[in-house]
Design a protein around this motif. Structure first.
Motif, PDB file in Angstrom:
ATOM      1  N   TRP A 166       0.793  -1.148  -0.043  1.00  0.00           N
ATOM      2  CA  TRP A 166      -0.005   0.001  -0.048  1.00  0.00           C
ATOM      3  C   TRP A 166       0.739   1.247  -0.143  1.00  0.00           C
ATOM      4  CZ3 TRP A 166      -5.639   0.221   1.671  1.00  0.00           C
ATOM      5  CH2 TRP A 166      -6.257  -1.063   1.689  1.00  0.00           C
ATOM      6  N   VAL A 167       0.629   2.228  -0.574  1.00  0.00           N
ATOM      7  CA  VAL A 167       1.361   3.482  -1.043  1.00  0.00           C
ATOM      8  C   VAL A 167       0.374   4.773  -0.922  1.00  0.00           C
ATOM      9  CG1 VAL A 167       2.754   5.030  -2.167  1.00  0.00           C
ATOM     10  CG2 VAL A 167       2.979   2.472  -2.537  1.00  0.00           C
ATOM     11  N   SER A 198      -3.542  14.367  -7.032  1.00  0.00           N
ATOM     12  CA  SER A 198      -3.520  12.832  -7.394  1.00  0.00           C
ATOM     13  C   SER A 198      -2.145  12.414  -7.173  1.00  0.00           C
ATOM     14  CB  SER A 198      -3.894  12.314  -8.724  1.00  0.00           C
ATOM     15  OG  SER A 198      -2.736  13.210  -9.755  1.00  0.00           O
ATOM     16  N   LEU A 199      -1.933  10.900  -7.122  1.00  0.00           N
ATOM     17  CA  LEU A 199      -0.508  10.461  -6.735  1.00  0.00           C
ATOM     18  C   LEU A 199      -0.165   9.555  -7.800  1.00  0.00           C
ATOM     19  CD1 LEU A 199       2.048  10.375  -5.038  1.00  0.00           C
ATOM     20  CD2 LEU A 199       0.764   8.505  -3.590  1.00  0.00           C
ATOM     21  N   THR A 200       0.849   9.544  -8.587  1.00  0.00           N
ATOM     22  CA  THR A 200       1.074   8.631  -9.556  1.00  0.00           C
ATOM     23  C   THR A 200       2.438   7.767  -9.219  1.00  0.00           C
ATOM     24  OG1 THR A 200       0.267  10.196 -11.331  1.00  0.00           O
ATOM     25  CG2 THR A 200       1.372   8.316 -12.012  1.00  0.00           C
ATOM     26  N   PHE A 211      -1.492  -0.424  -8.688  1.00  0.00           N
ATOM     27  CA  PHE A 211      -3.053  -0.161  -8.513  1.00  0.00           C
ATOM     28  C   PHE A 211      -3.106   1.159  -8.336  1.00  0.00           C
ATOM     29  CE2 PHE A 211      -1.463  -4.213  -6.646  1.00  0.00           C
ATOM     30  CZ  PHE A 211      -2.210  -5.049  -7.380  1.00  0.00           C
ATOM     31  N   PRO A 212      -4.188   1.800  -9.062  1.00  0.00           N
ATOM     32  CA  PRO A 212      -4.901   1.204 -10.105  1.00  0.00           C
ATOM     33  C   PRO A 212      -3.965   0.957 -11.317  1.00  0.00           C
ATOM     34  CG  PRO A 212      -5.347   3.524 -10.023  1.00  0.00           C
ATOM     35  CD  PRO A 212      -4.745   3.135  -8.945  1.00  0.00           C
ATOM     36  N   ALA A 213      -4.391   0.318 -12.358  1.00  0.00           N
ATOM     37  CA  ALA A 213      -3.522  -0.228 -13.522  1.00  0.00           C
ATOM     38  C   ALA A 213      -2.965   1.094 -13.966  1.00  0.00           C
ATOM     39  CB  ALA A 213      -4.406  -0.914 -14.387  1.00  0.00           C
ATOM     40  N   SER A 214      -3.521   2.200 -14.090  1.00  0.00           N
ATOM     41  CA  SER A 214      -3.024   3.202 -14.457  1.00  0.00           C
ATOM     42  C   SER A 214      -1.714   4.037 -14.058  1.00  0.00           C
ATOM     43  CB  SER A 214      -4.098   4.439 -14.870  1.00  0.00           C
ATOM     44  OG  SER A 214      -4.428   4.816 -13.783  1.00  0.00           O
ATOM     45  N   GLY A 215      -1.810   3.434 -12.739  1.00  0.00           N
ATOM     46  CA  GLY A 215      -0.845   4.171 -11.656  1.00  0.00           C
ATOM     47  C   GLY A 215      -0.972   5.385 -11.109  1.00  0.00           C
ATOM     48  N   LYS A 216      -2.279   6.021 -11.501  1.00  0.00           N
ATOM     49  CA  LYS A 216      -2.678   7.381 -10.991  1.00  0.00           C
ATOM     50  C   LYS A 216      -3.702   7.157  -9.877  1.00  0.00           C
ATOM     51  CE  LYS A 216      -4.486  11.810 -12.581  1.00  0.00           C
ATOM     52  NZ  LYS A 216      -4.786  12.618 -13.711  1.00  0.00           N
ATOM     53  N   CYS A 217      -3.403   7.417  -8.725  1.00  0.00           N
ATOM     54  CA  CYS A 217      -4.078   7.338  -7.616  1.00  0.00           C
ATOM     55  C   CYS A 217      -4.812   8.674  -7.266  1.00  0.00           C
ATOM     56  CB  CYS A 217      -3.354   6.701  -6.332  1.00  0.00           C
ATOM     57  SG  CYS A 217      -2.368   5.471  -6.679  1.00  0.00           S
ATOM     58  N   THR A 218      -6.208   8.697  -7.446  1.00  0.00           N
ATOM     59  CA  THR A 218      -6.803   9.747  -6.859  1.00  0.00           C
ATOM     60  C   THR A 218      -6.866   9.826  -5.401  1.00  0.00           C
ATOM     61  OG1 THR A 218      -8.981   8.534  -7.002  1.00  0.00           O
ATOM     62  CG2 THR A 218      -8.299   9.807  -9.010  1.00  0.00           C
ATOM     63  N   ASP A 219      -7.310  11.202  -4.755  1.00  0.00           N
ATOM     64  CA  ASP A 219      -7.172  11.357  -3.407  1.00  0.00           C
ATOM     65  C   ASP A 219      -6.189  10.990  -2.699  1.00  0.00           C
ATOM     66  OD1 ASP A 219      -8.844  12.426  -1.389  1.00  0.00           O
ATOM     67  OD2 ASP A 219      -9.682  10.468  -0.840  1.00  0.00           O
ATOM     68  N   LEU A 220      -4.915  10.822  -3.323  1.00  0.00           N
ATOM     69  CA  LEU A 220      -3.557  10.716  -2.705  1.00  0.00           C
ATOM     70  C   LEU A 220      -3.541   9.174  -2.115  1.00  0.00           C
ATOM     71  CD1 LEU A 220      -2.804  14.118  -1.001  1.00  0.00           C
ATOM     72  CD2 LEU A 220      -2.881  13.423  -3.441  1.00  0.00           C
ATOM     73  N   GLY A 221      -4.281   8.193  -2.628  1.00  0.00           N
ATOM     74  CA  GLY A 221      -4.009   6.980  -1.793  1.00  0.00           C
ATOM     75  C   GLY A 221      -4.753   6.797  -0.534  1.00  0.00           C
ATOM     76  N   LYS A 229      -5.901  -6.493   4.996  1.00  0.00           N
ATOM     77  CA  LYS A 229      -4.670  -7.293   4.061  1.00  0.00           C
ATOM     78  C   LYS A 229      -5.343  -8.030   3.064  1.00  0.00           C
ATOM     79  CE  LYS A 229      -4.861 -11.547   7.181  1.00  0.00           C
ATOM     80  NZ  LYS A 229      -4.232 -12.388   8.073  1.00  0.00           N
ATOM     81  N   ASP A 230      -6.465  -8.400   3.046  1.00  0.00           N
ATOM     82  CA  ASP A 230      -7.083  -9.269   1.880  1.00  0.00           C
ATOM     83  C   ASP A 230      -7.537  -8.298   0.901  1.00  0.00           C
ATOM     84  OD1 ASP A 230      -6.684 -11.574   3.019  1.00  0.00           O
ATOM     85  OD2 ASP A 230      -8.372 -11.665   4.320  1.00  0.00           O
ATOM     86  N   ARG A 231      -7.507  -6.930   1.138  1.00  0.00           N
ATOM     87  CA  ARG A 231      -8.122  -6.325   0.143  1.00  0.00           C
ATOM     88  C   ARG A 231      -6.891  -5.729  -1.017  1.00  0.00           C
ATOM     89  NH1 ARG A 231     -10.851  -0.845   2.726  1.00  0.00           N
ATOM     90  NH2 ARG A 231     -10.456  -0.254   0.654  1.00  0.00           N
ATOM     91  N   THR A 232      -7.355  -5.355  -2.104  1.00  0.00           N
ATOM     92  CA  THR A 232      -6.308  -4.653  -3.104  1.00  0.00           C
ATOM     93  C   THR A 232      -6.201  -3.404  -2.864  1.00  0.00           C
ATOM     94  OG1 THR A 232      -7.245  -6.229  -4.828  1.00  0.00           O
ATOM     95  CG2 THR A 232      -5.939  -4.229  -5.409  1.00  0.00           C
ATOM     96  N   PRO A 233      -4.968  -2.938  -2.508  1.00  0.00           N
ATOM     97  CA  PRO A 233      -4.823  -1.355  -2.228  1.00  0.00           C
ATOM     98  C   PRO A 233      -5.258  -0.613  -3.368  1.00  0.00           C
ATOM     99  CG  PRO A 233      -2.705  -2.605  -2.935  1.00  0.00           C
ATOM    100  CD  PRO A 233      -3.731  -3.618  -2.957  1.00  0.00           C
ATOM    101  N   PRO A 234      -6.089   0.629  -2.849  1.00  0.00           N
ATOM    102  CA  PRO A 234      -6.472   1.411  -4.096  1.00  0.00           C
ATOM    103  C   PRO A 234      -5.168   2.285  -4.712  1.00  0.00           C
ATOM    104  CG  PRO A 234      -6.738   2.455  -1.786  1.00  0.00           C
ATOM    105  CD  PRO A 234      -6.406   0.936  -1.557  1.00  0.00           C
TER     106      PRO A 234
END
Length: 293
Positions: A166-167, A198-200, A211-221, A229-234
């Motif tokens: 997670w980042v 956003s954080l890329t 994650f996401p596949a674009s690498g661009k995370c909205t709302d700074l992650g 632990k069982d969730r995919t990191p946003p």
């Protein structure tokens, strides 16, 4: 830290014209530069070499003073604006100002031609590159107090092959920042604001998923918390191969800031978004497992 505009063709102004000198100041300077009027020289029946040398030096000094006065008159276009020299309080001479960060840029010389007379309370019509709310806002763009991009990771430190990391960027630290630029005459104030949006992520290797596949995370992650632990990191990365002999992967994190401005006269609009990047070396290990029958 300075933002890097995402529009590579855009940059803040190299120079502009703004009100700098009053009619009284121009008039007084010209008068101080003009050589004093001297009485006509009388023909001397006899004299010394020192008398001739003194006269020659005085002539040279007067010529230099006159040349300086003429240069000053040319800059302030006195032939055109002479009548305004006695109009103190009715206007100002607008002069070129170089952006301190671009003073060696050839573009900054575009504001070094002449000064212009602008009546009090009027907007300059024939002044090229005259200061405006937008010019002030663009100048303030470079003064935005942008913090260095920093990221948090979970797990922290060495990463593991096929384990999601997670980042995120700390929202408590990365908040909107502003800077205000203003003029006294004409009275004008402009505030330019940058907001992180956003954080890329760029993992530094093809052997990874973001994650996401674009690498661009909205709302700074999103910060990792117990039970996720069982969730995919946003916003995150999964390395598929250990670093091995290469030592580490350069994980690049880019924070994008949306920029806009508002002014005391009610105007406002957007400016090009900017970004600030940082690189973090990530070591990835591979856990060996033993399968027993």
């Amino acid at each position: 830290m300075k933002l890097t505009p995402q529009n590579s063709n855009w940059e803040p102004p190299a120079c502009w014209y703004e009100p700098k000198t009053s009619p009284k100041e121009v008039k007084e300077t010209i008068e101080s530069l003009e050589p004093p009027k001297r009485k006509p020289k009388k023909e001397k029946e006899s004299g010394t070499i020192f008398d001739d040398l003194e006269d020659s030096n005085q002539d040279i000094a007067d010529a230099v003073s006159k040349q300086a006065a003429n240069a000053y008159k040319d800059y302030y276009q006195i032939d055109k604006y002479k009548k305004h020299l006695d109009e103190e309080g009715k206007g100002m001479f607008w002069e070129g100002v170089k952006n301190p960060d671009r003073k060696d840029d050839p573009e900054a010389d575009k504001c070094s031609q002449h000064a212009y007379w602008v009546p009090e309370g009027e907007k300059p019509k024939d002044v090229p590159l005259a200061v405006s709310p937008k010019v002030l806002a663009e100048y303030a763009y470079e003064r935005l107090p942008i913090p260095r991009t920093e990221i948090s990771m979970n797990p922290e430190g060495r990463q593991t092959v096929n384990l999601d990391t997670w980042v995120w960027a700390d929202k408590a630290k990365f908040k909107p920042v502003s800077v205000t630029a203003s003029l006294d005459n004409p009275e004008l104030s402009v505030t330019t604001t940058a907001t992180p949006v956003s954080l890329t992520l760029e993992p530094g290797t093809e052997n990874a998923r973001v994650f996401p596949a674009s690498g661009k995370c909205t709302d700074l992650g999103e910060p990792y918390k117990r039970g996720k632990k069982d969730r995919t990191p946003p916003c995150g990365v999964r390395y598929l191969r250990a670093t091995g002999e290469s030592g580490s992967y350069p994980l690049k994190a880019t924070l994008t800031w949306k920029v806009s401005w508002t002014s005391t006269d009610g105007d406002g609009e957007s400016l090009p978004s900017g970004s600030f990047s940082t690189t973090r070396d990530v070591t990835v290990k591979e856990i060996q497992s033993i399968v027993r029958d």
